[in-house]
Structures are given as structure tokens and as C-alpha cells.
Write an enzyme that holds these catalytic residues in place. Structure first.
Site, PDB file in Angstrom:
ATOM      1  N   ARG A  15       0.862  -1.182   0.000  1.00  0.00           N
ATOM      2  CA  ARG A  15       0.000   0.000   0.000  1.00  0.00           C
ATOM      3  C   ARG A  15       0.897   1.230   0.000  1.00  0.00           C
ATOM      4  NH1 ARG A  15      -3.550  -2.652  -1.533  1.00  0.00           N
ATOM      5  NH2 ARG A  15      -5.609  -3.027  -0.627  1.00  0.00           N
TER       6      ARG A  15
ATOM      7  N   HIS B 151      -1.481   0.088  -9.933  1.00  0.00           N
ATOM      8  CA  HIS B 151      -2.087  -0.904  -9.029  1.00  0.00           C
ATOM      9  C   HIS B 151      -2.597  -2.141  -9.788  1.00  0.00           C
ATOM     10  CE1 HIS B 151      -4.060  -1.197  -4.794  1.00  0.00           C
ATOM     11  NE2 HIS B 151      -3.755  -2.391  -5.253  1.00  0.00           N
TER      12      HIS B 151
ATOM     13  N   GLU C 131      -4.065   7.192  -4.232  1.00  0.00           N
ATOM     14  CA  GLU C 131      -4.408   6.747  -5.595  1.00  0.00           C
ATOM     15  C   GLU C 131      -5.813   7.210  -5.976  1.00  0.00           C
ATOM     16  OE1 GLU C 131      -4.241   2.462  -5.844  1.00  0.00           O
ATOM     17  OE2 GLU C 131      -2.259   2.406  -4.938  1.00  0.00           O
TER      18      GLU C 131
HETATM   19  C1  DGY Z   1      -5.826  -5.955  -2.605  1.00  0.00           C
HETATM   20  O1  DGY Z   1      -6.603  -6.901  -2.809  1.00  0.00           O
HETATM   21  O2  DGY Z   1      -5.699  -5.454  -1.489  1.00  0.00           O
HETATM   22  C2  DGY Z   1      -5.024  -5.485  -3.752  1.00  0.00           C
HETATM   23  O3  DGY Z   1      -4.268  -4.382  -3.484  1.00  0.00           O
HETATM   24  C3  DGY Z   1      -5.872  -5.264  -4.976  1.00  0.00           C
HETATM   25  O4  DGY Z   1      -5.011  -5.540  -6.051  1.00  0.00           O
END
Ligand code: DGY
Length: 321
Positions: A240, A287, A269
Site C-alpha cells: 500500500r 495498481h 491513488e
Molecule cells: C488488494 O486486494 O488489497 C489489492 O491491493 C488489490 O489488487
């Protein structure tokens, strides 16, 4: 009127998932596929039994507090749940599910793409070629960092961290990791455990972040952490954006304290820190960690498995709250 539970999906879903959703539920889908304002989401949630929500769509306490009483569950179309205020959901008695386990390989593949792309200067090569600036092979052109023999430092050795370690070993990398606890020997392989981030950082020629976003991991990679990395070093993030202090990383990429970065996730984002756009040594993806047919279908099916269990009075397998 159908007696099937009513589910609102706040983004368009993969076709196979949509079919199953529409078969089992009275489904409404945000076909516009764009983020909704809180008021729009609240209007859409009226009379719904459950919501399917995606990571960019934040559900803070103030929004959860205003959800209609009909909403009994929030199924996160993600393994990460940092976009949903879990405490607020708990207070309201709203169940929250996520999708663990099914993103592992897809995300590990993207981490390898970022490691390779950043180390081998793929963006610069691609840009030079497409801009028709390539005037031929030269011994000194776009010299990158070889993976073979380099040390990979993994922060967060859960499923995805372990899957990256396995792939990196196949590239000849030596794996070091920091995790809350040391893995059992059979899971650890030849990886070297570091009880603290401080001892991992100097060993990380490539640092790959795989920890969840929590208040404890916020800006974990800040100026002080960056100062402990060896030179040259490469930073990769598929977890993240909030775990990185963008200002600190951008300034280190600008002055070469960090040689390159490979980033798939960003704070705020899709409005990422504009400083990244100016950097040739930042290999950036929007992402894409879980973006494969297999994984996105599996994520959607997990959402539905959990909803099916809840509405059948059984225990949802991935209930986080
Ligand atoms: C999640 O599932 O947390 C991912 O970041 C999505 O790709």
C-alpha cells in the site's frame, strides 16, 4: 419482488463474477465504474443487504455510521481492508469480508516485474525506443543492476512475501526478511531473518514491501529508513502506498541515494504524488498487482462465497469483522 438478498457492487465486476452475482442475488452494479460520492453511495445502498466495495473507494467511520440498517455486510473486493473502518463496521454490527490467499501469485509476479523493471531500467529503454531516440547498441547504454547475487530484503513475509522470495531465488537473489515473527525453517528456506527493520535495511540491495497498511506501518519507509539502505539500492512496493513517505523517496530518487523504484501502489491513488512522474528511475504501474483473469475472478468468487455463507446462516470463511 424477488426474495433473493440485494447486493450493490460499487464497481463493474469481471463477467464470470457478475453472472454468479446476478444468479444468486438481486444485484445492482455501478455500471459507470467510477468512484461515488458519499451521498451517491448512501443512495445506492438504500434497501441493500450487502455491498461489494473496492480498495479505492474509502469507507470511513462517518460513512459507515450513515449506512442504512438494511446493510448487513461489506464484502471487500480485495485482501487489503484499510479502506474500510473496521471498528465502525463492528459497532454497527456490519460483517466485513476480504479475499485472502487468491492474490498471492499475481501480486508476486507484479513484484518481480517491478524488481526487474526498476533494476534493468525498462521504462527508460521503452521510452527511448518509442520516442525514436535509440541510435543503436552501446556498451555504456542504460546500464542497470543485475539481480543475480543481489540481496532482496522483504518486509512482511506473509503469503505474498514468501511467493516473491521463491521467485527471487530462481533469479539468483539472496533473500533477507523482516517479519513480526520468524518463519518455521521449512517455510523460511535459506532466507535470513531480521528481528528488526533496522538490521534488514542495510542488507537490502532491493527492498520489497509486503506489509499491510496499519497505523504502525504508515511511512515505514521514511528518510531515516532510506538512509540505512545500501548504495545502490532499489525500492519496490506492491503493498500500500501509505507505507512509503513519498517526499522522502522522491528526494532520494532525485539525488541518487536510491537508484530506482518500482511502484504499483501509491498514497492517495489515483492522485499520486506528481513528483514520481518526473523521475526516469521510477518504474510505475497503476495498481495492477491482482489484475489477471484468474485472480480477479477468484477475488469476486471469494466475495460471493462469503455472502452466500452469511445469507445461508453459515460462517463466512473470510470474515475480518
Ligand atoms: C488488494 O486486494 O488489497 C489489492 O491491493 C488489490 O489488487
Amino acid at each position: 419482488m424477488s426474495d433473493k438478498p440485494r447486493v450493490y457492487a460499487n464497481r463493474r465486476l469481471p463477467e464470470a463474477v457478475t453472472e454468479r452475482l446476478q444468479h444468486g442475488y438481486t444485484a445492482t452494479i455501478n455500471e459507470a465504474d467510477r468512484g461515488l460520492s458519499d451521498d451517491e453511495l448512501l443512495a445506492a445502498a438504500a434497501g441493500q443487504d450487502a455491498l461489494i466495495v473496492t480498495p479505492p473507494d474509502k469507507m470511513p467511520a462517518a460513512l459507515i455510521d450513515r449506512l442504512p440498517d438494511s446493510v448487513k455486510a461489506i464484502a471487500c473486493f480485495s485482501v487489503g481492508t484499510n479502506h474500510v473502518d473496521l471498528e465502525a463496521a463492528k459497532r454497527r454490527g456490519i460483517a466485513v469480508f476480504n479475499t485472502p490467499g487468491v492474490l498471492t501469485d499475481a501480486t508476486a509476479e507484479i513484484a518481480m516485474l517491478l524488481i526487474l523493471g526498476a533494476c534493468r531500467r525498462a521504462w527508460e529503454g521503452q521510452t527511448m525506443l518509442r520516442a525514436r531516440r535509440w541510435d543503436g547498441w552501446k556498451p555504456t547504454q542504460l546500464i542497470g543492476l543485475e539481480l543475480t547475487g543481489r540481496r532482496l530484503g522483504i518486509v512482511g513475509m506473509g503469503r505474498i512475501g514468501q511467493a516473491v522470495a521463491k521467485r527471487a531465488k530462481a533469479f539468483g537473489m539472496k533473500v533477507h526478511y523482516h517479519n513480526r515473527s520468524q518463519l518455521p525453517a521449512e517455510q523460511e528456506g535459506a532466507a535470513v531473518y531480521h528481528e528488526t527493520l533496522e538490521t534488514l535495511l542495510p542488507e537490502a540491495d532491493v527492498l520489497s514491501l509486503h506489509c499491510p497498511a496499519t497505523p504502525e506501518t504508515r511511512s515505514l519507509l521514511d528518510e531515516h529508513a532510506i538512509a540505512k539502505l545500501p548504495r545502490p539500492s532499489v525500492v519496490v512496493n506492491t503493498s500500500r502506498g501509505d507505507v512509503v513517505d513519498d517526499g522522502a523517496l522522491i528526494s532520494a530518487l532525485q539525488d541518487g541515494r536510491v537508484a530506482a523504484a518500482g511502484l504499483d501502489v501509491f498514497a492517495g491513488e489515483p492522485d499520486i504524488d506528481a513528483g514520481y512522474y518526473e523521475l526516469d528511475n521510477a518504474y510505475l504501474l497503476p495498481h495492477l498487482g491482482s489484475a489477471t483473469v484468474e485472480t480477479r475472478n477468484a477475488m469476486g468468487f471469494k466475495c460471493l462465497d462469503n455472502l452466500d455463507a452469511l445469507f445461508a446462516g453459515a460462517t463466512p470463511p473470510d470474515r475480518v469483522v
